[in-house]
Write an enzyme that holds these catalytic residues in place. Structure first.
Site: not given
Length: 139
Positions: A10, A113, A127
């Site tokens: 991320k 996170n 995905e």
């Protein structure tokens, strides 16, 4: 059972230059990297990816965050790869994640996170298809 699953490093982890450490942890856990792509999601792309959460109160914040900076998308292959990757990630909330997991080690908050991972074979298929086509995954 050999599986292919999907992971995202991320924006918070990319910004802190943690990609190498996270990718190394994946390989150390016995997962093979069969696809790798660094990109910056548009708000529209993030909304499409997280469409399952559209009605949740955190949807706007999540899509804003996921489009706030570069991410690294990873296709992982290995024995029970979905469970292996989820175990390595740890609980969504870094404060509740087990010691030694990536989210415990690198996560800053429930949203920031560090990593994302598919939670089921169907989710992984969606995905992986969202970010990789079959030609980009090297088995």
């Amino acid at each position: 059972m050999q599986q292919t699953t999907f992971a995202i490093i991320k924006p918070d982890a990319v910004a802190r230059n943690l990609c190498g450490e996270i990718l190394a942890a994946m390989e150390s856990a016995g997962l093979r990297i069969v696809g790798l792509k660094r990109l910056r999601l548009s708000k529209l792309q993030a909304a499409g990816f997280y469409a399952v959460h559209r009605e949740r109160p955190f949807f706007e914040s999540l899509t804003d965050y996921m489009s706030s900076g570069p991410v690294v998308c990873v296709a992982l292959r290995g024995e029970n790869a979905i469970a292996a990757w989820r175990g390595l990630m740890g609980a969504t909330d870094p404060a509740k994640a087990e010691p030694g997991t990536l989210r415990r080690k690198y996560g800053q908050s429930l949203e920031a996170n560090a990593v994302h991972g598919s939670d089921a074979p169907e989710t992984a298929a969606f995905e992986l298809g969202y970010f990789f086509n079959g030609l980009e995954i090297v088995e």
